[in-house]
Design a protein around this motif. Sequence first.
Motif, PDB file in Angstrom:
ATOM      1  N   ASP A  72       0.865  -1.185   0.000  1.00  0.00           N
ATOM      2  CA  ASP A  72       0.000   0.000   0.000  1.00  0.00           C
ATOM      3  C   ASP A  72       0.900   1.233   0.000  1.00  0.00           C
ATOM      4  O   ASP A  72       1.583   1.520   0.976  1.00  0.00           O
ATOM      5  CB  ASP A  72      -0.887  -0.012   1.258  1.00  0.00           C
ATOM      6  N   LEU A  73       0.898   1.960  -1.101  1.00  0.00           N
ATOM      7  CA  LEU A  73       1.838   3.072  -1.284  1.00  0.00           C
ATOM      8  C   LEU A  73       1.630   4.222  -0.314  1.00  0.00           C
ATOM      9  O   LEU A  73       2.542   5.024  -0.105  1.00  0.00           O
ATOM     10  CB  LEU A  73       1.663   3.649  -2.687  1.00  0.00           C
ATOM     11  N   THR A  74       0.419   4.332   0.259  1.00  0.00           N
ATOM     12  CA  THR A  74       0.170   5.452   1.159  1.00  0.00           C
ATOM     13  C   THR A  74       0.747   5.167   2.550  1.00  0.00           C
ATOM     14  O   THR A  74       0.807   6.057   3.381  1.00  0.00           O
ATOM     15  CB  THR A  74      -1.338   5.750   1.271  1.00  0.00           C
ATOM     16  N   ASP A  75       1.177   3.923   2.792  1.00  0.00           N
ATOM     17  CA  ASP A  75       1.833   3.550   4.049  1.00  0.00           C
ATOM     18  C   ASP A  75       3.344   3.704   3.843  1.00  0.00           C
ATOM     19  O   ASP A  75       4.043   2.756   3.479  1.00  0.00           O
ATOM     20  CB  ASP A  75       1.447   2.112   4.416  1.00  0.00           C
ATOM     21  N   THR A  76       3.845   4.907   4.063  1.00  0.00           N
ATOM     22  CA  THR A  76       5.238   5.230   3.736  1.00  0.00           C
ATOM     23  C   THR A  76       6.210   4.279   4.433  1.00  0.00           C
ATOM     24  O   THR A  76       7.160   3.798   3.813  1.00  0.00           O
ATOM     25  CB  THR A  76       5.547   6.691   4.112  1.00  0.00           C
ATOM     26  N   ASP A  77       5.971   3.993   5.745  1.00  0.00           N
ATOM     27  CA  ASP A  77       6.884   3.110   6.481  1.00  0.00           C
ATOM     28  C   ASP A  77       6.949   1.717   5.852  1.00  0.00           C
ATOM     29  O   ASP A  77       8.026   1.115   5.765  1.00  0.00           O
ATOM     30  CB  ASP A  77       6.441   2.978   7.952  1.00  0.00           C
ATOM     31  N   ALA A  78       5.796   1.211   5.426  1.00  0.00           N
ATOM     32  CA  ALA A  78       5.763  -0.126   4.816  1.00  0.00           C
ATOM     33  C   ALA A  78       6.552  -0.137   3.507  1.00  0.00           C
ATOM     34  O   ALA A  78       7.268  -1.103   3.213  1.00  0.00           O
ATOM     35  CB  ALA A  78       4.315  -0.551   4.566  1.00  0.00           C
ATOM     36  N   VAL A  79       6.447   0.932   2.724  1.00  0.00           N
ATOM     37  CA  VAL A  79       7.198   1.007   1.467  1.00  0.00           C
ATOM     38  C   VAL A  79       8.689   1.069   1.767  1.00  0.00           C
ATOM     39  O   VAL A  79       9.492   0.322   1.181  1.00  0.00           O
ATOM     40  CB  VAL A  79       6.773   2.238   0.620  1.00  0.00           C
ATOM     41  N   VAL A  80       9.059   1.957   2.688  1.00  0.00           N
ATOM     42  CA  VAL A  80      10.481   2.163   2.996  1.00  0.00           C
ATOM     43  C   VAL A  80      11.116   0.857   3.487  1.00  0.00           C
ATOM     44  O   VAL A  80      12.261   0.534   3.145  1.00  0.00           O
ATOM     45  CB  VAL A  80      10.643   3.299   4.040  1.00  0.00           C
ATOM     46  N   ALA A  81      10.348   0.057   4.254  1.00  0.00           N
ATOM     47  CA  ALA A  81      10.872  -1.209   4.780  1.00  0.00           C
ATOM     48  C   ALA A  81      11.211  -2.189   3.649  1.00  0.00           C
ATOM     49  O   ALA A  81      12.072  -3.051   3.817  1.00  0.00           O
ATOM     50  CB  ALA A  81       9.851  -1.835   5.731  1.00  0.00           C
ATOM     51  N   LEU A  82      10.548  -2.050   2.503  1.00  0.00           N
ATOM     52  CA  LEU A  82      10.794  -2.977   1.388  1.00  0.00           C
ATOM     53  C   LEU A  82      11.916  -2.516   0.456  1.00  0.00           C
ATOM     54  O   LEU A  82      12.322  -3.252  -0.451  1.00  0.00           O
ATOM     55  CB  LEU A  82       9.509  -3.148   0.573  1.00  0.00           C
ATOM     56  N   LEU A  83      12.420  -1.286   0.646  1.00  0.00           N
ATOM     57  CA  LEU A  83      13.356  -0.730  -0.331  1.00  0.00           C
ATOM     58  C   LEU A  83      14.771  -1.323  -0.314  1.00  0.00           C
ATOM     59  O   LEU A  83      15.350  -1.517  -1.389  1.00  0.00           O
ATOM     60  CB  LEU A  83      13.442   0.797  -0.173  1.00  0.00           C
ATOM     61  N   PRO A  84      15.364  -1.627   0.860  1.00  0.00           N
ATOM     62  CA  PRO A  84      16.751  -2.124   0.823  1.00  0.00           C
ATOM     63  C   PRO A  84      16.887  -3.358  -0.065  1.00  0.00           C
ATOM     64  O   PRO A  84      16.126  -4.315   0.079  1.00  0.00           O
ATOM     65  CB  PRO A  84      17.055  -2.440   2.295  1.00  0.00           C
ATOM     66  N   GLY A  90       8.765  12.060   0.263  1.00  0.00           N
ATOM     67  CA  GLY A  90       9.310  11.150   1.269  1.00  0.00           C
ATOM     68  C   GLY A  90       9.766   9.832   0.651  1.00  0.00           C
ATOM     69  O   GLY A  90      10.854   9.321   0.963  1.00  0.00           O
ATOM     70  N   LEU A  91       8.935   9.263  -0.241  1.00  0.00           N
ATOM     71  CA  LEU A  91       9.287   7.999  -0.895  1.00  0.00           C
ATOM     72  C   LEU A  91      10.534   8.169  -1.759  1.00  0.00           C
ATOM     73  O   LEU A  91      11.414   7.301  -1.793  1.00  0.00           O
ATOM     74  CB  LEU A  91       8.120   7.507  -1.756  1.00  0.00           C
ATOM     75  N   LEU A  92      10.621   9.313  -2.452  1.00  0.00           N
ATOM     76  CA  LEU A  92      11.759   9.525  -3.344  1.00  0.00           C
ATOM     77  C   LEU A  92      13.057   9.686  -2.553  1.00  0.00           C
ATOM     78  O   LEU A  92      14.102   9.178  -2.960  1.00  0.00           O
ATOM     79  CB  LEU A  92      11.508  10.740  -4.238  1.00  0.00           C
ATOM     80  N   ALA A  93      12.965  10.378  -1.415  1.00  0.00           N
ATOM     81  CA  ALA A  93      14.169  10.556  -0.584  1.00  0.00           C
ATOM     82  C   ALA A  93      14.642   9.209  -0.054  1.00  0.00           C
ATOM     83  O   ALA A  93      15.841   8.895  -0.090  1.00  0.00           O
ATOM     84  CB  ALA A  93      13.867  11.515   0.565  1.00  0.00           C
ATOM     85  N   ALA A  94      13.708   8.365   0.416  1.00  0.00           N
ATOM     86  CA  ALA A  94      14.075   7.050   0.950  1.00  0.00           C
ATOM     87  C   ALA A  94      14.651   6.162  -0.145  1.00  0.00           C
ATOM     88  O   ALA A  94      15.622   5.431   0.077  1.00  0.00           O
ATOM     89  CB  ALA A  94      12.854   6.390   1.588  1.00  0.00           C
ATOM     90  N   ALA A  95      14.062   6.235  -1.338  1.00  0.00           N
ATOM     91  CA  ALA A  95      14.543   5.395  -2.441  1.00  0.00           C
ATOM     92  C   ALA A  95      15.947   5.803  -2.854  1.00  0.00           C
ATOM     93  O   ALA A  95      16.793   4.959  -3.157  1.00  0.00           O
ATOM     94  CB  ALA A  95      13.584   5.497  -3.633  1.00  0.00           C
ATOM     95  N   ARG A  96      16.207   7.101  -2.842  1.00  0.00           N
ATOM     96  CA  ARG A  96      17.543   7.576  -3.226  1.00  0.00           C
ATOM     97  C   ARG A  96      18.586   7.043  -2.243  1.00  0.00           C
ATOM     98  O   ARG A  96      19.657   6.596  -2.638  1.00  0.00           O
ATOM     99  CB  ARG A  96      17.555   9.108  -3.276  1.00  0.00           C
ATOM    100  N   GLN A  97      18.221   7.062  -0.961  1.00  0.00           N
ATOM    101  CA  GLN A  97      19.149   6.554   0.061  1.00  0.00           C
ATOM    102  C   GLN A  97      19.454   5.080  -0.133  1.00  0.00           C
ATOM    103  O   GLN A  97      20.560   4.634   0.135  1.00  0.00           O
ATOM    104  CB  GLN A  97      18.554   6.764   1.449  1.00  0.00           C
ATOM    105  N   SER A  98      18.436   4.320  -0.596  1.00  0.00           N
ATOM    106  CA  SER A  98      18.626   2.877  -0.793  1.00  0.00           C
ATOM    107  C   SER A  98      19.135   2.564  -2.195  1.00  0.00           C
ATOM    108  O   SER A  98      19.273   1.388  -2.541  1.00  0.00           O
ATOM    109  CB  SER A  98      17.311   2.134  -0.555  1.00  0.00           C
ATOM    110  N   GLY A  99      19.354   3.582  -3.006  1.00  0.00           N
ATOM    111  CA  GLY A  99      19.843   3.344  -4.368  1.00  0.00           C
ATOM    112  C   GLY A  99      18.836   2.647  -5.264  1.00  0.00           C
ATOM    113  O   GLY A  99      19.201   1.880  -6.149  1.00  0.00           O
ATOM    114  N   VAL A 100      17.546   2.903  -5.025  1.00  0.00           N
ATOM    115  CA  VAL A 100      16.488   2.242  -5.798  1.00  0.00           C
ATOM    116  C   VAL A 100      16.001   3.186  -6.904  1.00  0.00           C
ATOM    117  O   VAL A 100      15.725   4.353  -6.647  1.00  0.00           O
ATOM    118  CB  VAL A 100      15.301   1.874  -4.875  1.00  0.00           C
ATOM    119  N   LEU A 101      15.901   2.665  -8.108  1.00  0.00           N
ATOM    120  CA  LEU A 101      15.385   3.435  -9.245  1.00  0.00           C
ATOM    121  C   LEU A 101      13.877   3.669  -9.053  1.00  0.00           C
ATOM    122  O   LEU A 101      13.144   2.724  -8.773  1.00  0.00           O
ATOM    123  CB  LEU A 101      15.613   2.603 -10.506  1.00  0.00           C
TER     124      LEU A 101
END
Length: 379
Positions: A122-134, A156-167
Amino acid sequence: MTDQPTPQYSPATLAVSAGRPPAGPGSAMNEPVWLTSTYGADGPYDYGRTGNPTWDAFETALGALEGGAALVYSAGMAAVAAAVSLVPDGGTVVAPTSAYTGTTALLREAAERGRLVLREVDLTDTDAVVALLPGAAMLIVETPTNPLLDVADLPGLLAAARQSGVLVVVDNTFATPLGQRPLEHGADVVVHSVTKYLSGHSDVILGATVTRDDEAGRALHERLRAHRRLSGSIAGPSEVWLALRGLRTLALRVERAQANATELARRLQEHPVVSRVRHPSLPQDPGHDRARKQMLGFGSIVAVEVGGDADRAERVAAGTRLWVHATSLGGVESTLERRRRHPLEPDDVPVDLLRLSVGVEDVEDLWADLDQALRGSDA
Ligand SMILES: *Cc1c(COP(=O)(O)O)cnc(C)c1O
């Protein structure tokens, strides 16, 4: 070759002015439709699967609007497929549980045959998305979400993805570049179904990708361009010309459609047959605060529920005269559809939910027709 746009213009001006041939005595106002499969040797174009000046005009205009370099494709799904081709074999893709149904189908099929690993969230759950990024290779974002019209925390999602190196791929079909410009927040690829708002007249199927104008962005652009050339997912020049003609009025259409949608959402809330209305303009809507913070405008898709009764929703859709009962969205014409007709629509979408794509007609005519269809929907 088309004129380079001047970047300080506002988006409404760029939609009108970018991608025109250079002005001068006797010059054409519009880039013509280049109907040719090949070009004389040793020039800037060689073969029609590789390049076309009509594509260039459209790509210049869309690129100016999104703030990057655009490529046009035969369909929105061709653009999605091109973006997904950037995932290495066996890579993990994090995608919304309620993405566009074509995107969901494409990703699930690829996951089933082992091409990639799919994690739906669920994309609106930022924490859940961020947990899947590494460790993931790609994050696919659609906001506002379809058809529940919630709004994800895009910055917020874009900042977290950049940190994890995710496209990060953002499907910007719903918001349009007038509503949000994801590349400015660091998105890697914007995809569009040009079929919808950008062309705006329900007369073409086309897609686009847009990438940032920096070193990493230019490298992605070249990979996407090669994918388009080799997969042959190219657009017909006549369709692209129509899309560019439609794009010229994007600001006018979006402004009017949003105003209509906001007014209809407000009135529908009071309607005796309606149990729930979703539109980010409504203060109690889950996406309202984020939309106010990170978007310009609230979009012109409205979702309406009619008391948990799927049959009643179908009768409403069948009972309109001006609103057209049809799938798709983003045209000047108002359309509506019960989304759970589609087997891939997830269970969290209510069975009685009608998705309204509000067009640019007179709002009183739209209201009168919707009101009579709602009132006439008793079994
Ligand atoms: C329609 C749509 C697509 C697919 O585009 P086509 O032009 O139909 O291939 C992708 N994403 C979203 C959000 C859409 O609405």
